[in-house]
Enzyme design. Structure first.
Site, PDB file in Angstrom:
ATOM      1  N   ASN A 194      41.951  27.927  45.198  1.00 46.20           N
ATOM      2  CA  ASN A 194      42.855  28.236  44.091  1.00 46.20           C
ATOM      3  C   ASN A 194      43.648  29.475  44.488  1.00 46.20           C
ATOM      4  O   ASN A 194      43.082  30.557  44.670  1.00 46.20           O
ATOM      5  CB  ASN A 194      42.076  28.487  42.796  1.00 46.20           C
ATOM      6  CG  ASN A 194      42.970  28.759  41.605  1.00 46.20           C
ATOM      7  OD1 ASN A 194      43.850  29.617  41.633  1.00 46.20           O
ATOM      8  ND2 ASN A 194      42.737  28.035  40.516  1.00 46.20           N
ATOM      9  N   GLU A 205      34.483  39.551  49.035  1.00 45.01           N
ATOM     10  CA  GLU A 205      34.152  40.841  49.627  1.00 45.01           C
ATOM     11  C   GLU A 205      35.076  41.249  50.771  1.00 45.01           C
ATOM     12  O   GLU A 205      35.050  42.391  51.213  1.00 45.01           O
ATOM     13  CB  GLU A 205      32.695  40.817  50.105  1.00 45.01           C
ATOM     14  CG  GLU A 205      31.731  40.746  48.936  1.00 45.01           C
ATOM     15  CD  GLU A 205      30.307  40.401  49.350  1.00 45.01           C
ATOM     16  OE1 GLU A 205      29.407  41.213  49.087  1.00 45.01           O
ATOM     17  OE2 GLU A 205      30.090  39.317  49.915  1.00 45.01           O
TER      18      GLU A 205
END
Length: 737
Positions: free
Chosen positions: A624, A698
């Site tokens: 996405n 991260e």
């Protein structure tokens, strides 16, 4: 049921053949409306069946010693007080680390400031808080150890079986001695905390021997057995629910609040809510260790690295084995025949260290990428050219091929988009009135993981797909991403997919952590959908690869049939089961990126303003575009905080953080955050996961702070090596106005 173990390249799948057009699109979050309208209920918003009571923790005001007595007489007579728990052997002292069997129990011994010593339960939060402040605890204090470098003589290497053991290849000392150009510098980062927007909260309610627990919990497979063992009950007795989480970052694997609420609710026979205050979170939930990192680089005059070392000292609470894996991102980043990555751990009487967003890389890349900037300057090379010159062909530590690696593309695209060619290499050369302008860059890197993950998909007679897994969404967009995968696989629009998360009655998902959530849970959903596609193809009398699913219809052999017609009166259900395999050992798997920053530094006051940031990242398949970009932006903003703001200041006399709230523990606010751009170099990585994606969450924080640091040097000529960069470090070295 389809079970797949990642022992080889997964290859092409039905996801690659999908024509629904959902994968990769920047689709709005399916849970977005519920969140912005307040309909979404977080842990502290839950409404149990019974009358709710409130718990408030009493925490230790010493760092080392024993509790002689707890005087509850005055508190117990205060209005609304129901009970005060002081002697329950299950009383948790603090938050556990990942992998702990149970919450650490309070046994009367205090080993760090802020440990939980009692719990007050009352009819209202305010009454519980007032009574908790009236509880008197008598201690027998002892002398503690709080200074990492003062205790360096007691430092120990990693324990056997550690996540990051010492890694040495070749002789770095010899490489440094023979180097034409070398660098040997120590950098430091301070203690840091999660600072999630939503505090740690839990609501517990018992029905006989069965417990319903609402919490803010990232990983059910860690928290549920931890709670069961802490309470001494069978895991099947616990129904755990965590539908929405307001930020986790590694800290919400199952904190002390879930045990506190559970034992309190059992004690009074009523549901109990426990929400830890912001001040309590600094000590009762683990944070990030301080680090002291010695970086050594050896190179030829042309700039080829002949040796690199990252030797770190970190702190940890006594009795805890986890440590900050500082060198994790550096292991496979640059080519160099001699390599050394070591860690030494100093045990102190401090709040335990644990997993905070990008353990290792977030702080390790700060130092390494600043050192790379310093080395490039010594060599007279552009920082990007220096990095590209040392790009490895295979993993330089393990000798295995990379699954995918597009770092050079990230560097090149980032440089072009950012306008790197306009950078003036000589520090302090660009001024706008009182402002000194500088550009900086850094590499981003994050190891890639895959985790066990199960998911069930049900295709109903109404043509609705229902996805079920106990996977969680910590704000990363899991609800939306899993809906996109199921919709693409089954040829359904996004509004025809229902995703059910955060419920332990559902199949065991990966959970949110380590950037493995989307790839792991998404692959499990894909595998389940593979079975459903195969069944639909059978009913169409076609091969799956010859059938097209789009807009609720199946198309094959000149036939176009509504999917709900193929389903009939009974739903089609399938389980997808993903397991990591040999591929993680056969291939070096990581995500990479290039970070760029422009700063303005006031030549009179030393004030730093980050004016713009840009990142280009390589994370495999983008599921996405909008949520991926959001994750990158969040990490980059956090990098600004690590460069300029975040510092949990430890009082060396008491072992307590003196700035334990968001008023004094500074993080970037809206005024600190500039225009940020994030782009992706997409390459589907079927060695990493069936869905072809790798972790994003991260990676964005990795290297971001170093890019800001390097930009400040380019602006001013001031090189700061101890973060955060505060005015007292910058002002003395500023050039004349």
């Amino acid at each position: 049921m389809t079970e797949h173990k990642m022992d080889a390249d997964y290859g092409a799948s039905a996801l690659d053949r999908g024509v629904q057009g959902l994968i990769g699109k920047g689709i709005d979050r399916t849970d977005g409306l519920a969140k912005v309208t307040g309909v979404a209920r977080y842990a502290a918003d839950q409404r149990p069946r019974g009358k709710l009571a409130y718990g408030y923790a009493v925490t230790a005001t010493i760092a080392v010693g024993t509790v002689k007595s707890v005087d509850t007489r005055a508190a117990s007579t205060m209005p609304g007080v129901i009970t005060i728990i002081t002697d329950d052997p299950r009383l948790p002292a603090e938050s556990p680390n990942i992998g702990a069997d149970m919450a650490p129990r309070f046994d009367g011994v205090v080993e760090s400031y802020g440990q939980i010593v009692a719990l007050v339960v009352a009819e209202s939060f305010e009454q519980a808080r007032a009574a908790a402040l009236a509880v008197t605890v008598d201690y027998a204090p002892q002398k503690g150890k709080f200074d990492t470098m003062a205790e360096i003589g007691s430092a120990k290497p990693p324990h056997e079986g550690a996540m990051l053991p010492d890694a040495i290849k070749g002789d770095v000392d010899a490489a440094m001695a023979a180097a034409e150009v070398s660098l040997d510098i120590t950098y430091s980062t301070p203690y840091q905390v999660h600072a999630a927007m939503e505090p740690h909260a839990a609501v517990a309610e018992w029905d006989g021997d069965d417990l319903t627990l609402y919490g803010s919990i990232q990983i059910f497979r860690a928290a549920r057995p931890l709670l069961a063992k802490s309470l001494g009950i069978d895991i099947e007795r616990i129904h755990m629910l965590s539908p929405f989480i307001g930020g986790g970052f590694g800290g919400k694997i199952g904190g002390p609040e879930i045990v506190l609420a559970s034992i309190a609710a059992q004690a009074i026979g009523r549901p109990v809510k426990v929400a830890l205050t912001r001040q309590q979170l600094f000590h009762s939930v683990f944070g990030r260790s301080d680090t002291f990192q010695r970086i050594r680089l050896a190179a030829t005059a042309e700039g080829r690295l002949t040796g690199m070392a990252q030797d770190s000292v970190v702190s940890q609470k006594v009795g805890v084995s986890f440590f900050e894996p500082v060198a994790l991102g550096a292991l496979s980043l640059y080519e160099s025949p001699a390599r050394q990555f070591t860690t030494r751990i100093v045990k102190l009487n401090i709040t335990r260290a644990g997993a905070v967003r990008a353990p290792g890389e977030a702080v390790g890349m700060m130092a390494l990428e600043t050192a790379m900037d310093e080395m490039a300057e010594q060599l007279g090379l552009d920082p990007i050219d220096f990095r590209k010159l040392n790009e490895p062909v295979v993993d330089p530590m393990r000798g295995v091929p990379f699954s995918t690696r597009r770092l050079t593309d990230c560097l090149d695209q980032g440089a072009e988009r950012f306008g790197w060619d306009k950078r003036v290499a000589t520090p302090g050369s660009v001024r706008e009135g009182e402002w000194l302008i500088g550009l900086g860059m850094a590499t981003a890197a994050r190891v890639n993981f895959l985790a066990n993950s199960d998911a069930r998909v049900r295709l109903t007679p109404e043509g609705i797909a229902i996805v079920e897994t106990d996977m969680t969404d910590i704000g990363t967009g899991t609800y939306t991403i899993l809906a996109q995968i199921a919709g693409e696989m089954l040829g359904l629009s996004i509004d025809k997919v229902r995703v059910m998360l955060g419920d332990s009655d559902h199949p065991d998902g990966a959970g949110s952590g380590g950037s493995f959530g989307a790839a792991s849970s998404g692959s499990a959903v894909q595998l389940a959908c593979d079975d459903i596609v195969a069944e639909l193809a059978r009913r169409m009398d076609a091969k799956p690869e010859d059938m097209t699913l789009k807009d609720g219809h199946a198309i094959a052999g000149n036939k176009r049939v509504p999917i709900r017609t193929l389903v009939g009166d009974t739903e089609i259900a399938a389980m997808g089961i993903l397991r990591p395999g040999k591929n993680s050992r056969s291939f070096s798997q990581a995500t990479h990126g290039a970070q760029f920053a422009e700063v303005a530094v006031n030549a009179v006051t030393g004030e730093v303003r980050v004016r713009r940031m840009l990142g280009v990242f390589d994370c495999g398949r983008i599921l996405n575009a909008k949520t991926a970009r959001s994750q990158a932006l969040g990490g980059m903003i956090w990098g600004i905080g690590y460069a300029l703001h975040e510092d949990a200041v430890l009082d060396q006399r008491s072992g307590s953080y003196v700035n334990r709230d968001l008023g004094e523990y500074h993080i970037p606010v809206n005024a600190d955050v500039p225009q940020i751009e994030a782009y992706f170099v997409e390459e589907i990585d079927n060695h990493a996961s069936p869905v072809g994606a790798k972790g994003i969450g991260e990676l964005g924080i990795s290297g971001a702070g170093a890019a800001v640091t390097n930009a400040i040097y380019n602006a001013t000529g001031v090189r700061v090596r101890d973060w955060p960069m505060t005015l007292d470090q910058i002002l003395p070295g500023l050039p004349p106005v």
